[in-house]
Motif scaffolding. Structure first.
Motif, short mmCIF file in Angstrom:
data_model
loop_
_atom_site.label_atom_id
_atom_site.label_comp_id
_atom_site.label_asym_id
_atom_site.label_seq_id
_atom_site.Cartn_x
_atom_site.Cartn_y
_atom_site.Cartn_z
N TYR A 245 35.62 97.80 69.50
CA TYR A 245 36.54 98.93 69.30
C TYR A 245 37.67 98.90 70.33
N ASN A 246 38.01 97.71 70.79
CA ASN A 246 39.03 97.53 71.83
C ASN A 246 40.12 96.56 71.37
N TYR A 265 43.17 98.84 73.95
CA TYR A 265 43.19 100.29 73.71
C TYR A 265 41.89 100.65 73.00
N HIS A 266 41.08 101.48 73.60
CA HIS A 266 39.80 101.82 72.98
C HIS A 266 39.99 102.87 71.89
N GLY A 268 37.91 104.75 70.41
CA GLY A 268 37.14 105.97 70.56
C GLY A 268 37.60 106.81 71.73
N THR A 269 37.66 106.22 72.92
CA THR A 269 37.97 106.99 74.13
C THR A 269 39.45 107.04 74.44
N LYS A 270 40.24 106.25 73.70
CA LYS A 270 41.70 106.21 73.88
C LYS A 270 42.12 105.65 75.25
N GLN A 271 41.22 104.96 75.94
CA GLN A 271 41.60 104.41 77.24
C GLN A 271 42.22 103.02 77.08
#
Lengths: 557, 229
Positions: A245-246, A265-266, A268-271
């Motif tokens: 998911y990255n 950019y992840h 799920g976590t948007k990091q």
């Protein structure tokens, strides 16, 4: 099940079937005369979607500026970056590794396993899960000239002819020479190839091949390979780390112009994370989810050409991005499976395309672009197609012949995925034909590489569907699966060799992002248009209007 | 895209009601309702196993499993996705293994807890006889397990429902790799072709081909003889 009016047409198909079966018994696959050079050229020019007036458009930015590319590709390339480069301190990477692999289909995982085997520490960054890719969905086969009646020479000729001689010779040469060892590598890893009772490979022909060299694992060939590679990656936790998911949203270069890592950019976590790497391999696959010319696609949810955008923004040229592969046999009925792949293996096992009157109109194994064009001509120009309740038009793929030619139960045994797909909608393809029309399938062109899978940026490699040059302007069946393994391994090997030789980093830089942004600003592109696209957007408008401040991953326009 | 004129049905996505076209699959129903999916979705054609979903239909007490991309919604359906299975996966080096029952015992001891309830088979969206391949593995019949499990897409629904906590699909993956690498009959023609290539048998001719002009190459291509099996 089919509605009554279709069953009427199927009756006609059934009436001509015994004669066509006799023809197959007498002539094998050659039940209709194959086209020559001129006929191929004519049918492509008149019916292939790539030849429509508005198919291409000059791209206004980047390394191919001024060149005519598939219009939707030009649209995508003329996009802003997802990131604000100022916000990233490149001196503080979140991960440091030898080799970074972007994308985790069969090319990426072959690359990762090979690089790890050659002593490199590897990180795989991928948009969805390990193995989520077009590789997993391939059905029909994988080509290698390893049979007694075959040779890499014939394989070379088939590839070049199928690709209209636009292929890059050094890539094709590497490809045909590596192919048999790639089959061996996969066998040793535990891929269960279909075999004859004596152990020899059970091979079939493919569209545009002059010999039978299609190896398969039933009609789950892509999965048969990809799930083994994934299991191998799982088994190497000390050498290969994977970030799911990255998706990568930008490459990082250094001030000497070498590849130096990427920003992820992840979902799920948007990091965002910074990965520093000595070699970077792009293996992000193709672009089916761009729905070029409004076509449905056989492709994975994540097939949004991310790698093209990454490499292009970093300054690498694209090759043959004016050529799109439409697979001749996409399902058009029932509506839940419109656009899904009906593997070419159905034809290699004897199924024949016929029109609404049950008549043959083309050699069943022309190269894909030629075959697809003839289906378009038959359905529309000659008006001999069958129209679905939703208004789509296609021709019959007479699948019951497969059992007649290969013995009862052949479909169940060798085409279980296809059989299951239709059985879910109460259609037995051993008894009834399948209604098909071309569907968006493959990105023929892509990022230019050399035989070592390296680009013009030192340390940046590309493998698989994201590359251009191997298949010229039209790929043959089974050569994508082999491409993934041959250039996946080559990229992994050379990326790790580079690490061994030692890489001296300059200053990490996103300068290429700034300068590309400038070009995009100059042509006044809407600020909301960004790429890599990451995921397509299938939310209907009436819902989207109410999602006032929703952040969309999908930026399809 | 689906047209909104179509007949609509009500589905309950994680309990909430949504009106969706009746021809929707679970995936397209979720998207129609406004969910931008990043998990529980993959190939969308039934090959990747990303979209395992559990659901119950109106008036039925049974909890069913299916692939969201392959399952058409029904009126009153209640559903939730299972995007990830936190299942145990043993790490092994295939080259170090023997294709026998001891390997199975060592790496997958849980399969010997199978109570033959057949819940796994009933849960499989691919209609694989999951219990049969687990029974085959218990007897050390790796070839049979590899064959039966061949169409597995690792959606995880079998393991989710198994009362014995078996991770069937991981055991099946090992069985198939052991079969492919050790038990399948060898294909000597592949090795011979590799030897020929290594010995340089085709080098000269290939080199000539790479330098050939387009016209000559085209003539050679159209003149080649086709011999298909």
């Amino acid at each position: 099940m089919y509605p009554d009016y279709m069953l009427e047409s199927i009756k006609k198909v059934e009436q001509t079937r015994p004669q066509r079966f006799e023809l197959a018994k007498k002539h094998g696959k050659q039940v209709y005369p194959p086209m020559g050079e001129k006929e191929r050229g004519d049918i492509l020019a008149n019916y292939h979607p790539d030849y429509k007036d508005d198919a291409l458009r000059e791209v206004q930015v980047g390394p191919n500026k001024g060149e005519k590319l598939t219009a939707k590709v030009s649209d995508m390339l003329e996009s802003h970056t997802r990131i604000d480069p100022k916000k990233f301190d490149l001196n503080k990477p979140d991960h440091v590794t030898d080799v970074l692999v972007i994308g985790a289909g069969s090319a990426g995982m072959s690359a990762a396993i090979t690089a790890a085997g050659n002593g490199s520490k590897v990180i795989i960054a991928t948009k969805l899960r390990l193995g989520d890719s077009n590789s997993m969905m391939a059905q029909g086969g994988i080509q290698a000239a390893d049979q007694k009646d075959d040779s890499p020479i014939l394989h070379y000729l088939d590839i070049m002819g199928g690709g209209h001689f636009d292929n890059k010779p050094e890539l094709v040469k590497a490809f045909v020479k590596d192919a048999p060892s790639a089959i061996k590598w996969l066998s040793d890893l535990g891929v269960m190839f279909d075999k004859n009772p004596d152990g020899s490979m059970m091979v079939k022909p493919g569209g545009g091949t002059c010999r039978s060299r299609m190896h398969s694992t039933r009609d789950y060939t892509g999965a048969g390979i990809c799930r083994v590679l994934r299991d191998e990656v799982y088994n190497l936790p000390d050498k290969i780390k994977y970030l799911e998911y990255n998706p990568v949203v930008e490459l990082i270069l250094d001030d000497k112009g070498q590849a130096a890592g990427a920003i992820t950019y992840h979902l799920g976590t948007k990091q965002y994370s910074i990965i520093k790497a000595k070699s970077v391999i792009i293996s992000t696959g193709g672009y089916g989810r761009l729905h070029i010319r409004g076509y449905e696609t056989t492709n994975h949810y994540g097939a949004t050409a991310d790698g093209l955008m990454l490499a292009y923004r970093a300054g690498v040229k694209l090759l043959y991005m004016d050529s799109v592969q439409y697979h001749p046999t996409g399902a058009i009925f029932p509506e839940q499976i419109v656009g899904f792949l009906c593997t070419e293996k159905i034809r290699t096992m004897g199924a024949q395309p016929v029109n609404k009157n049950g008549e043959l109109f083309v050699y069943p194994l022309e190269p894909r672009d030629v075959e697809a064009s003839s289906f378009i001509r038959e359905s529309h120009e000659r008006n001999l197609g069958i129209t679905t309740p939703k208004g789509l038009r296609g021709i019959w793929l007479d699948s019951p012949l497969v059992d007649m030619i290969n013995g009862e139960g052949a479909i169940n045994k060798y085409l279980p995925a296809m059989h299951r797909q239709y059985a879910r909608f109460d259609i037995d393809i051993a008894k009834y034909p399948m209604l098909v029309f071309p569907t968006l399938h493959y990105q023929n062109g892509g990022i230019e590489i050399n035989k070592d899978a390296e680009t013009t940026i030192p340390g940046l490699y590309v493998a698989g569907e994201a590359t251009g040059g191997v298949h010229g302007r039209n790929r043959l069946m089974g050569n994508s699966q082999m491409d993934l393994i041959v250039f996946g391994r080559r990229s992994g090997l050379h990326a790790s060799e580079r690490v061994k030789k030692g890489v001296k980093f300059g200053k990490m830089s996103l300068e290429h992002v700034y300068s590309y942004e400038k070009e995009v600003d100059e042509i006044n592109i809407d600020k909301n248009k960004i790429a890599p696209i990451l995921l397509p957007d299938y939310i209907p408008n009436h819902v989207k209007e109410k999602q006032v401040d929703t952040e969309y991953f999908g930026t399809l326009i | 895209m689906m047209k909104s004129k179509e007949n609509m049905v009500t589905v309950y996505i994680m309990g909430d009601a949504y009106n969706v076209p009746e021809s929707s699959t679970i995936i397209t129903a979720m998207e129609y309702s406004g969910f931008q999916l990043t998990t529980g979705v993959g190939c969308r054609e039934g090959f990747c196993g990303a979209c395992a979903t559990i659901y119950r239909e109106k008036g039925d007490y049974k909890l069913k499993g299916g692939l969201a991309c392959q399952t058409v919604v029904t009126d009153g359906m209640t559903l939730a996705q299972i995007p990830f299975m936190p299942a145990e996966k043993p790490i092994y080096d295939l080259k170090e293994l023997k294709p026998d029952i001891n390997t199975i015992k060592e790496l997958f001891p849980t399969i010997f807890r199978c109570v033959s309830c057949n819940t796994c088979t009933k849960a499989c969206p691919q209609d694989i006889d999951v219990m049969d391949y687990i029974q085959a593995l218990k007897k050390g019949n790796i070839a049979e397990a590899a064959d039966i499990s061949f169409d597995c897409i690792r959606c995880g629904l079998c393991a989710l429902r198994c009362p014995a906590e078996i991770v069937q699909y991981n055991a099946a993956t090992l069985a198939r790799r052991l079969y492919g690498s050790y038990l399948a009959k060898k294909s000597p023609e592949v090795d011979e072709s590799i030897e020929d290539i290594k010995a340089g048998k085709y080098d000269k001719e290939l080199e000539e081909l790479t330098k050939m002009d387009r016209k000559t190459l085209s003539e050679k291509y159209y003149a080649r003889e086709t011999k298909l099996r």
